[in-house]
Scaffold this active site. Sequence first.
Site, PDB file in Angstrom:
ATOM      1  N   CYS A  76      -5.353 -70.964 -57.624  1.00 24.82           N
ATOM      2  CA  CYS A  76      -5.000 -71.240 -56.893  1.00 24.82           C
ATOM      3  C   CYS A  76      -5.886 -72.002 -55.145  1.00 24.82           C
ATOM      4  CB  CYS A  76      -4.002 -70.814 -55.741  1.00 24.82           C
ATOM      5  SG  CYS A  76      -3.338 -72.103 -54.274  1.00 24.82           S
ATOM      6  N   CYS A 224      -2.663 -79.746 -55.021  1.00 27.35           N
ATOM      7  CA  CYS A 224      -2.965 -78.606 -55.781  1.00 27.35           C
ATOM      8  C   CYS A 224      -4.543 -78.335 -56.718  1.00 27.35           C
ATOM      9  CB  CYS A 224      -1.979 -78.988 -57.052  1.00 27.35           C
ATOM     10  SG  CYS A 224      -2.490 -77.545 -58.868  1.00 27.35           S
TER      11      CYS A 224
END
Length: 293
Positions: A76, A224
Amino acid sequence: MASAAAFAKMNGLGNDIIVADMRGRADRVSQAAAVALNADPATRFDQIMAIHDPRTAGTVNYVEILNSDGTFAQACGNGMRCVVQALAAETGQKLFTFETVAGILNAEEHADGLISVDMGVPRFGWQDIPLAEEFRDTRMIELQVGPIDAPILHSPSVASMGNPHAIFWVDNDVWSYELERVGPLLENHPIFPQRANISIAQVTARDAVTIRTWERGAGLTRACGSAACAVAVSAARTNRTDRTVTVTVPGGPLRIEWRDDDHVLMTGPAEWEFSGTFDPKTGAWAREEQGAA
């Protein structure tokens, strides 16, 4: 709340992040706690970044990543920027080496407040992504949504940034596609045995791409980071762009550089919202009245 741990609610370009301080503890953030925190509008998140004591010499911390459904994630990028900002504010340190389940990761906070994260080397082999069947050329695989003779989306590029990604290239505005409808179907398509992050990408210049992403285990997201990296390398790999691009996600722009050493460097901001304490077992939490991470 005797077993409480500190946390900071943050975001990276609107990618909602909880940075959980699990240093000095033997427990982990439970799936039940993640689901409970995500159910509360105040603490709703895309990923929890749980900072643990280091496991490997030469690293400052081990970071465990949970999705909003309580499943674990390998990478992430937006969350790592939040971790860097939180630790830099606490320690004054600017350079960091972390360990995640996806491997060793280096990051830096710059003087202007932007944060660069080395997201590592992308992988393109079908076994590495992974896919359920062999595709020799993962720049374009056979997968489509809609009628055979007039598919809505088709022929995605696929890649791994430590987690699996599929990128559907479109000529129209990325907002003209019902990603909320097709995203969950594609995420769970049998071709992706570990599920996948699904992005729709429109190349607008040799150095610019606009994307929307359905994030595996989290759903629609405003940003993202690993998807932005996967899009950038796939765009360069298919000669749609050069190797340094601005990837604009719904939350704003990220600068992605696919360096000559094959490492992908992502640069962007992070933002603190509020701090508090929570029970890593149940997710019960309390807000701090003042102070930042």
